[in-house]
Structure formats: C-alpha cells, structure tokens
Design an enzyme around this catalytic site. Structure first.
Site, PDB file in Angstrom:
ATOM      1  N   HIS A  24      -0.773  11.605   0.398  1.00 35.99           N
ATOM      2  CA  HIS A  24      -2.074  10.957   0.237  1.00 35.99           C
ATOM      3  C   HIS A  24      -2.645  10.550   1.578  1.00 35.99           C
ATOM      4  CE1 HIS A  24       1.203   8.043  -0.218  1.00 35.99           C
ATOM      5  NE2 HIS A  24       0.441   7.185   0.399  1.00 35.99           N
ATOM      6  N   HIS A  75      -5.061   7.634   3.060  1.00 36.20           N
ATOM      7  CA  HIS A  75      -5.757   6.377   2.825  1.00 36.20           C
ATOM      8  C   HIS A  75      -7.121   6.487   3.508  1.00 36.20           C
ATOM      9  CE1 HIS A  75      -2.129   3.872   1.759  1.00 36.20           C
ATOM     10  NE2 HIS A  75      -1.513   4.825   2.444  1.00 36.20           N
TER      11      HIS A  75
HETATM   12  P1  AMP Z   1       1.943   4.576   1.207  1.00 40.37           P
HETATM   13  O1  AMP Z   1       2.644   3.262   1.414  1.00 40.37           O
HETATM   14  O2  AMP Z   1       1.239   5.113   2.414  1.00 40.37           O
HETATM   15  O3  AMP Z   1       2.872   5.584   0.579  1.00 40.37           O
HETATM   16  O4  AMP Z   1       0.759   4.281   0.194  1.00 40.37           O
HETATM   17  C1  AMP Z   1       0.941   4.116  -1.169  1.00 40.37           C
HETATM   18  C2  AMP Z   1      -0.282   3.396  -1.668  1.00 40.37           C
HETATM   19  O5  AMP Z   1      -0.343   3.582  -3.071  1.00 40.37           O
HETATM   20  C3  AMP Z   1      -0.267   1.896  -1.414  1.00 40.37           C
HETATM   21  O6  AMP Z   1      -1.416   1.534  -0.640  1.00 40.37           O
HETATM   22  C4  AMP Z   1      -0.325   1.285  -2.814  1.00 40.37           C
HETATM   23  O7  AMP Z   1      -1.127   0.140  -2.883  1.00 40.37           O
HETATM   24  C5  AMP Z   1      -0.917   2.425  -3.621  1.00 40.37           C
HETATM   25  N1  AMP Z   1      -0.572   2.428  -5.035  1.00 40.37           N
HETATM   26  C6  AMP Z   1       0.650   2.277  -5.584  1.00 40.37           C
HETATM   27  N2  AMP Z   1       0.573   2.384  -6.928  1.00 40.37           N
HETATM   28  C7  AMP Z   1      -0.715   2.613  -7.225  1.00 40.37           C
HETATM   29  C8  AMP Z   1      -1.446   2.825  -8.447  1.00 40.37           C
HETATM   30  N3  AMP Z   1      -0.835   2.810  -9.640  1.00 40.37           N
HETATM   31  N4  AMP Z   1      -2.773   3.030  -8.379  1.00 40.37           N
HETATM   32  C9  AMP Z   1      -3.399   3.041  -7.167  1.00 40.37           C
HETATM   33  N5  AMP Z   1      -2.780   2.862  -5.995  1.00 40.37           N
HETATM   34  C10 AMP Z   1      -1.462   2.657  -6.018  1.00 40.37           C
END
Ligand code: AMP
Ligand code: ZN
Length: 141
Positions: free
Chosen positions: A101, A103
C-alpha cells in the site's frame, strides 16, 4: 489472487468494511482508520502482493497513478497545501499490513506539530556516500 488471512484482500473483496474513495481495474483507494492527518488514504492493488519488492510493475504503476489522483483530490477538495506519499516495506521500515500500500497523507500549513520528518538531516561522510553509491551501481570493488 487474494490471500485468505489478508486484511486488505478482505477490503478489496468487501468482506471487511472500508470507506472506499476510488477504484479502477487494478487498484482500490480507501480511508485509513488511523489517519495521520485529515484525508489519509491508502492505495492498494487488487491483486495481493506483500510489499514493494514483490508487487508486479504494472500494479505498482497503477498504484502510483491512483496515488497521484488521490493527492490531487486532497489538494482540490480538502484544501491540503502538500502531500506525503509513503510506502513501508518490511518490519524495520514500519510495515504492519503485508499487502502492498501507498499512504497518501495530505499536509496542511498548520500540521507541523502533528507530523515531523522521521530523520534529522545531517551531512554524511562523502567517501562513504561515494563508496555506497558504487556498490549500489554494481561497480567492481
Ligand atoms: P503500514 O503500517 O505502513 O503497513 O500501514 C498499515 C495501515 O493500515 C495503517 O496506517 C493502519 O492504520 C491501516 N489500517 C489497518 N487496518 C485498517 C482497516 N481495517 N481499514 C483501514 N485502514 C487500516
Ligand atoms: Zn492481500
């Protein structure tokens, strides 16, 4: 290809709820549930791949274009004055969800206290920098 235990595959499939903002043939963009700033969006490929090193180039390109569109939306709709695009690849780089993903983090003129650069810019040793550059180019030792 989706992975049974993958949270973001569940979001692509709709078995996990999300606030979807945009989608196309290869990507889905949705709101992060822990927003760093107002409008924090995640852009993911529909096809599962765990990180930057694994994602297919076509999916990576599609995610980059979708992220650019989300950045434009943040400026046009939310009044952001800038945008940070972030990818975390690996646990040491803060990755917590192992489905690639981007951000897309809108930035605002008054959010400096909320978010800071995660390193302190400090001049490096020029010889060391040149040597590492040579290693990355693949020069003979
Ligand atoms: P990373 O730490 O770069 O892997 O980012 C994962 C992101 O996913 C974090 O910013 C979380 O807040 C986000 N996240 C986790 N679960 C969900 C969800 N169910 N819906 C939307 N965002 C999520
Ligand atoms: Zn997945």
């Amino acid at each position: 290809m989706s992975h049974e235990d993958c949270l973001f595959c569940g979001i692509v499939e709709g078995t996990i709820p999300s606030v979807r903002v945009a989608e196309d043939e290869r990507t889905v963009s949705f709101m992060d549930i822990n927003p760093a700033t107002e409008g924090h969006v995640l852009v993911i490929p529909r096809a599962h791949s765990k990180d930057l090193l694994e994602i297919a180039p076509e999916d990576l390109a599609a995610c980059a274009v979708a992220a650019q569109q989300m950045a434009g939306r943040a400026v046009d709709v939310l009044g952001a004055s800038g945008v940070n695009l972030l990818n975390c690849c690996g646990a040491s780089a803060w990755q917590t969800v192992y489905h690639f993903h981007f951000h897309v983090v809108p930035r605002y003129d008054d959010d400096r206290d909320q978010l800071t650069l995660p390193w302190i810019p400090t001049p490096g040793d020029p010889d060391q920098i040149a040597e590492t550059g040579a290693r990355l180019r693949g020069d003979e030792a």
